[in-house]
Every structure is written in C-alpha cells, then in structure tokens.
Design an enzyme around this catalytic site. Structure first.
Site, short mmCIF file in Angstrom:
data_model
loop_
_atom_site.label_atom_id
_atom_site.label_comp_id
_atom_site.label_asym_id
_atom_site.label_seq_id
_atom_site.Cartn_x
_atom_site.Cartn_y
_atom_site.Cartn_z
N GLU B 134 5.38 -54.22 -12.51
CA GLU B 134 6.45 -55.15 -12.20
C GLU B 134 7.77 -54.41 -12.00
O GLU B 134 8.56 -54.76 -11.13
CB GLU B 134 6.61 -56.18 -13.32
CG GLU B 134 5.52 -57.25 -13.36
CD GLU B 134 4.23 -56.71 -13.97
OE1 GLU B 134 4.29 -55.66 -14.63
OE2 GLU B 134 3.19 -57.35 -13.77
N HIS B 204 0.95 -67.16 -20.36
CA HIS B 204 0.83 -67.70 -19.01
C HIS B 204 1.58 -69.02 -18.95
O HIS B 204 1.25 -69.91 -18.18
CB HIS B 204 -0.65 -67.92 -18.64
CG HIS B 204 -1.43 -66.65 -18.57
ND1 HIS B 204 -1.89 -66.01 -19.68
CD2 HIS B 204 -1.81 -65.88 -17.51
CE1 HIS B 204 -2.53 -64.91 -19.34
NE2 HIS B 204 -2.50 -64.80 -18.02
#
Lengths: 409, 383
Positions: B134, B204
C-alpha cells in the site's frame, strides 16, 4: 547532520593513505575489492563482497585496466568548478548553521557532480537532501540556494515554508525535497512510469532517485524498488553509502553487503562504484542510465563514499590532463568564496515572504472554509496585539510588508 | 430443506411453508446484503427522479444556462454501486489519456468488481496490478500525479490504508504547500472499500476517515448510492487536490439506482438534505444513511414491542436527515443552517466514538450554534 570537519579530515587522511598503499586494493571500511571494469549484475553472485568500480587511484592516475570515460575539456572544467563550489557553499553554510543563522546543513561532492553530469538535464530528479550539486549543475543559482536556506521572500523552492536544503524547482526538473526519508523512492517509480507513458519522453527520459544507505532501511525502499522492477518503470536508483546515518554506522544499519546486495533480489541491474571517484561515477551512471532506458526498468547504483575533505581524485587528472593549473585553481577558489559570501550577506538581509503565505497553497482550486477562518483568526490577533506587543511587532517586521497583507484584507 | 415422498401434484395442494435457506444455494456476496437499502426511498430508482438529482452537473453542459425543470433526452441505466464506480472510471479513462487505474487485483476486475472489463478495454499499460504494497501504491500514484498524470489508485480495503498513511499525510497532503505551488498531486485519487459488511471482523470493516480529517491538503469523500458514487468519483478524480474516496462496501450490490449514463459530476464539500425537517437534525454519511432512514420509520410508527418506549409526542417529530458526503472539507454551512433551525443535532457514524469525525463536527457546531441548541450534540457511533 552535524559534521566535524577537523575530525573527518584527520581520519580521511589515514584512510586515503591506506588506500594509496595498494594500487587496486580494497575500500577502507567495507573492504570491498576495487575493480577497474564496470560490471553490472542482476542475480546473486558467488561468495565474497560485491566489488567496487573505480577508475582513478589515490593520486589521480588511471588504475590498471581502467578506461577513461568520454570527457572533453568543457565538461571536465564544469565538473571541477561545481565540485569546488559545493564545498565552498558547504563550509560557509555549515558555519552559518553553527552560528544559528540557519537551522540545518550538510553536503557530498563526487557522487553528486559525477551523476549530475551523466544525467540528461531534464531527467526527473528525486533526492533526499544531499543533492544540491545536481541543482547547481543544472544552473540553480547561489542566490536561489541562499534564499531557500534563509527562507526569505525570494525562496522559489517553497516560499520560506521548509527547513534549509529542502530545494525544489520544476524548471530544473528537481522535485521538492521533503524531510521524511525514503518517501521519494516509490514516488520515483511513479515518475518513471509517467515518463514511460508520455509520448514525448518515452525512451528519452528517466527518473533518477537518490537516497542514503540509512534511508534504504525504510519500507519505502523495498516498495519503490519492487514497483520499479516489476511494473516496470525507467527509474535509476542511486544509493549514497557514506557509512553513517547521523551517528549510526553501517554495521548498525544492516548486516548484508550494503545496498548493492539488495538489487539482485529485485532482479535489476546493479553495480557498486567508488563514490569519491567522480570519473567512475560518471561512467557508471551513464551506463546505468542507458540500461534503464533500454530495459524500461529500475537500475541500482550504490556509490560508496567516506568522509574526506581535502583530496579528490579527479583534481589530479584534471591538472595532469593539462586543462588546469595551480593558479587557475586558486583563482577559482577565491572567486567562488567571494560569490558565496556576497550571496549569503544579501540573503541574510532580505525579508521573509508576506505573512499571509502561511495559508496559501494548502489546497488547489477553491479555498475551504477552515483555512479561510484560520487566516481570519490570525488577522484578528494581529489587529489586537501586532502593534502593542513588542515581541510580535519585532517578529512582524521580519515579513515583507509587516503583515499588512493580512491587516489590510 | 426437507424432502418428501409426495408427488408434484399432491405438493401443489398441500401448503408446505417454503423456507428458502440462501446459504444452501449460494454464499452471501462478499460485499454483504443490506435489505433495508433495497426498499429505501432515498434511492432514485426511476429515470425521472435520477435526472433530478440535486447538484448534478453534466460535463457537456456549462452552468451558464438557466436550470431546466424539464429533464428530457438523457439516458439512465440500472446500476448498483460497483457498476456505477466502474462506469465513472471508464469515463475518466476515455476522456483523459493520462489516466491510469492500478492497485492489487484490479486487472481481472477487482475483488468487488469495480474494475471489471477495464483492462480489456483500455489495455494493460493503463489498468494494471501492482505488487502487494500500500505504501508503494500510494507513492507510485504520487509520482504519477507529480508529473501531471491522473492516477486512480485502489487500496483493497480501507483497513489496509495505514501503511500508506505517511505517503498520504506527509507527502500527498503537503506537496503543493511545501513546493510553494510549483508541484502538486491533484491528479491523485485513492479509492478504497470502507465500513462494515457484517462478517468482516476487525480488518474488513473499518471507517478510517477520521484519521485523515486533520491532514489539510487532502479531501475525503464518502458516497451513499450509485448515482452519488459515480458523480462524486468523477468530481474527485478531476478535483485539483488529492482525494481519498471511500466506498461503503456493503452498498456495492445492495444499493441500486437508475444512473445517468453520461459524464456528470456532483460537488465536493457539499452536504445534501435528504429529508427536510424542523425538530432535529440527523447528520450521517455512507451506510448509516439507510439505518437512519429506517430509524425514522421506527420512530414515527414503532412496532408493538417498541411502542411503550417511544412517547407518542415524539412520534410526530420532523427529523431533518442530512448526508454529509464530504468529510474533508465538510459542509459546515448546511449543517449549521439546519441546526440553527432545529436546535438539535445527532451525528451518526460507524467509526468509534472517541475522536471520530463526530467530535470535530460537534465542537464546531456547538461553537456556532451554542445559543440555538436545545440539547447537547449527540453522537451515535460504533463502539
């Protein structure tokens, strides 16, 4: 980074002496064997340390088996002059920092000038903070340097917002320096990809990214090389390994064989070069750049350097080549010092940019309400205290127009 | 499911209660289901209502003409949120040669199908996978944007945006300022699925918008529906500032609208009043918009078990429901105008209470509306 010139001069003379003792031999601290042939590798080699490419010996003569890179008098002169200008600026600004006039300073020469000379003038450069030499090479003036270091209203790099040596110039294709280390490494992979995508620059321009061996410990190093090797992008990574990150020696930074050992992990062409030999750096970066463009993929060059002030290998060659002489050298040193001192005195007396610039450029397009209101809050405080409270009055006087740009709004 | 020995004919005469156990047929979609979304009156499910979306600005019209009450001529198509997001990116890629889309697993279509078919349509040089990093994705996008290119990066889950935090806050947010305006990364947009889905657990389900609210130089946008997602995403891509675009993942499939197929934008930094009211302002964004709508129904006509808990006098309360849409900068004008009228504010967000976006909004509203408030600002949040 704090430098102690007298200490490093003493140590470096010892190291230089030891280097002179054997014609090819080994680098002082890492013991990497010196080789005269430029050999890029991209896979894990057999045992032993990665060798270091060098062209000149300690006295400035070509070492056995080495070839001179292509260099004419004009180029040689420009390199020499810039390599003299850098330490001149270095010494003056270093002392200025000790006096507290500016907050931060340091420098390094052969790696920077040698690589700057090998890059195209419009190759995109993303540096760490020791690459002022690239800017000087490309025509960034001493006045521009001083303006940024003093943060006065002439500071085109950043309107006085950043600490010294945080240069930046779109005109010179030099991306603005930021303090967080290694953040430029993955950004350089993106810059390289943009060059690949742009029809007028594809196959012609590269991104050149500089960082120190300490910064290479950051996760961004891994991310950047991974991307530039995999996507891929034409990005040339130049790691300056000078054996120290502030007080931390390389032995406390990594256990592996420097930064060059990591290149094969990414499958990219890698070479280690003596960063104090400006001609070796010139040859290595030229070749690295060529491979970068040919493959459209990252290339890694590790430039080894060690602190030394007095002796530079290229000087002797320049002199022996008959292109220079001792008088010209003295004249150059005197002239450069005078230029730098003049620029320094001038910059010290120039005011900072208007105080309102504190709030501009945060956003592009329409300014959000929260920024506007914060400006208004400062304006209100200035109206109340700006004239009557002496510390504020003194501080306001340092800004162009003494804060009137806000008070009159 | 139970089986019997009865013939088909006899089955038709016996009313066996049918139980459809969906897990026996297919697993729940990764994005989850939110049944109340399907029946929401907030969604614009007709062409007519879709084309009257407030603030909708078609790219091929300039704003100089008078606003027309007749919508005529424009086509809409039924789309869910991931299809609308995909449509926006397709338009961006078609209109802007420098635009590229990249991130983990985007080439095959993306884990939420937001990039379906884009690599086939625009090629591997423009729609491509990155390695799993990322901080690398963000840095790479910043590099592209530094060169004036349009970089549309995907972070696969907002829960994983934290490795990119340094690049986003220390670099992207500050590049224009620190370079004195010479450089900028306005071309950067980071898209990321956000908020809870039911089964997502700690990693999540997060709503990290609050962590970015303090990074001046960035913008943060959160759409509630397909029409909003397409318009706000195109607005974000074209905004001259780096934008983090957080897409509530549970709405990818469950929110469905008639979405105008043309190129249009919705404004950043502007909230939208969804239901006008006068007694209380209810402010939220993303998935909780639908929970708030359901709550208002429950307030006005509570079920028998809830009736004793809700005083009759409150059931006729007219609550003004506002979707904030942009978290940074946030529309302080619309919110304070509303609160000055209603005298009460409840802020709802999925992220935890402490130092969430609601905290900043509360502080600002109490400062501006102090004398008009009939009660302290209330935050209803995740725990």
């Amino acid at each position: 980074m704090i430098r102690f010139p007298s200490v490093s001069r003493r140590l470096s003379r010892n190291w230089v002496t030891r280097g002179l003792a054997s014609a090819a031999g080994n680098l002082p601290n890492s013991k990497s064997p010196i080789v005269a042939k430029l050999n890029f590798f991209n896979s894990v080699q057999s045992e032993g340390l990665i060798p270091t490419f060098r062209v000149l010996d300690g006295t400035g003569k070509l070492i056995d088996g080495a070839e001179l890179p292509e260099i004419d008098e004009k180029l040689s002169h420009k390199m020499y002059e810039n390599m003299q200008l850098l330490p001149t600026l270095d010494n003056i600004l270093y002392n200025v920092q000790r006096q507290g006039k500016i907050s931060f300073y340091h420098g390094e020469e052969a790696t920077i000038i040698g690589s700057a000379a090998a890059l195209a003038l419009d190759d995109e450069v993303l540096g760490q903070y020791r690459e002022m030499g690239v800017l000087l090479w490309r025509g960034f003036g001493i006045d521009d340097v001083m303006a940024q270091c003093f943060g006065n209203e002439e500071d085109t790099s950043g309107k006085g917002r950043q600490m010294p040596v945080h240069f930046g110039s779109t005109k010179h294709h030099f991306h603005t320096i930021s303090s967080p280390l290694a953040t430029q490494i993955p950004q350089a992979a993106g810059v390289g990809y943009a060059l690949r995508r742009a029809p007028n620059r594809r196959g012609r321009s590269i991104a050149a990214c500089y960082f120190g061996e300490g910064a290479a410990s950051e996760g961004d190093f891994h991310a950047g090389l991974l991307l530039a090797s995999t996507i891929p992008s034409p990005t040339l990574y130049i790691a300056r390994n000078n054996g120290f990150a502030i007080s931390t020696p390389s032995t406390e930074q990594f256990y592996g064989d420097g930064i060059a050992a990591r290149g094969p992990g990414y499958g990219i062409d890698t070479v280690r070069v003596d960063g104090n030999d400006v001609l070796a750096v010139l040859a290595a970066v030229r070749e690295g750049r060529r491979r970068c463009l040919e493959q459209g993929r990252a290339v890694l060059i590790e430039a080894m350097s060690y602190r030394q002030v007095a002796f530079r290998y290229s000087e002797r060659h320049h002199i022996d080549g008959g292109w220079w002489n001792a008088e010209a050298e003295e004249e150059l040193k005197v002239r450069l010092k005078a230029d730098v001192m003049k620029a320094f005195k001038r910059a010290d007396s120039i005011k900072r940019a208007e105080l309102g610039e504190l709030f501009t450029d945060v956003y592009g397009g329409e300014e959000p309400w929260n920024i506007k209101e914060q400006r208004e809050e400062l304006t209100g405080l200035l109206r109340k205290y700006g004239e009557v409270w002496e510390p504020w009055r003194t501080e306001l006087a340092k800004f162009k127009n003494n804060g009137q740009d806000l008070l009159k709004s | 499911m139970h089986t019997t020995r009865f013939s088909a004919r006899s089955l038709s005469r016996i009313s066996i209660p049918r139980r459809y156990n969906s897990t026996a047929v297919e697993p729940p979609p990764a994005g989850g289901h939110l049944p109340s979304v399907a029946t929401s009156e907030i969604l614009r499910t007709t062409r007519d209502s879709a084309l009257r979306t407030p603030g909708l600005a078609f790219a091929d019209e300039d704003g100089s003409g008078p606003s027309r009450p007749i919508v005529g001529g424009r086509e809409t198509r039924k789309m869910n949120t991931y299809q609308a997001v995909r449509d926006a990116m397709s338009i961006a890629l078609s209109r802007d040669d420098s635009a590229v889309v990249f991130g983990e697993d985007v080439a095959f279509g993306g884990v939420f199908r937001c990039t379906m078919g884009l690599a086939e349509e625009f090629g591997k040089e423009r729609v491509f996978n990155t390695p799993l990093t990322e901080q690398g994705i963000a840095g790479f996008g910043i590099g592209l944007a530094l060169m004036g290119h349009t970089a549309i990066a995907e972070i696969q889950f907002a829960d994983y945006i934290f490795p990119a935090f340094d690049q986003l806050v220390n670099e992207a947010a500050k590049i224009r300022y620190r370079s004195g305006g010479q450089y900028n990364v306005g071309g950067l947009t980071i898209r990321t699925p956000t908020m809870s889905v039911g089964h997502g657990g700690l990693y999540h389900s997060q709503s990290p918008e609050g962590f970015f609210m303090g990074a001046s130089g960035l913008k943060v946008v959160i759409p509630r529906s397909p029409i909003q997602a397409k318009g706000l995403l195109l607005g974000s891509i074209r905004d001259p500032n780096p934008v983090i675009f957080m897409e509530p993942k549970i709405l990818y499939r469950s929110a469905v609208e008639q979405v105008p197929v043309d190129d249009y934008e919705l404004p950043l930094g502007k909230a939208e009043v969804l239901i006008p009211g006068s007694d209380l302002t209810l402010l939220t964004w993303g998935t909780p918009v639908y929970h708030c709508e359901a709550a208002l129904h429950m307030l006005s006509s509570p079920s028998p078990s809830l009736e004793p808990l809700i005083p009759a006098s409150l059931r006729s309360a007219k609550v003004e429901l506002i979707d904030l849409r942009s978290i940074l900068p946030w529309d302080v004008e619309t919110v304070t105008e509303s609160v000055k009228r209603t005298g009460r504010l409840v802020i709802v967000h999925e992220a935890g209470m402490t130092a969430g976006v609601g905290a900043e909004i509360s502080a600002e509203v109490q400062k501006r509306c102090f004398l008009k408030l009939n009660a302290p600002v209330k935050r209803v949040t995740g725990w």
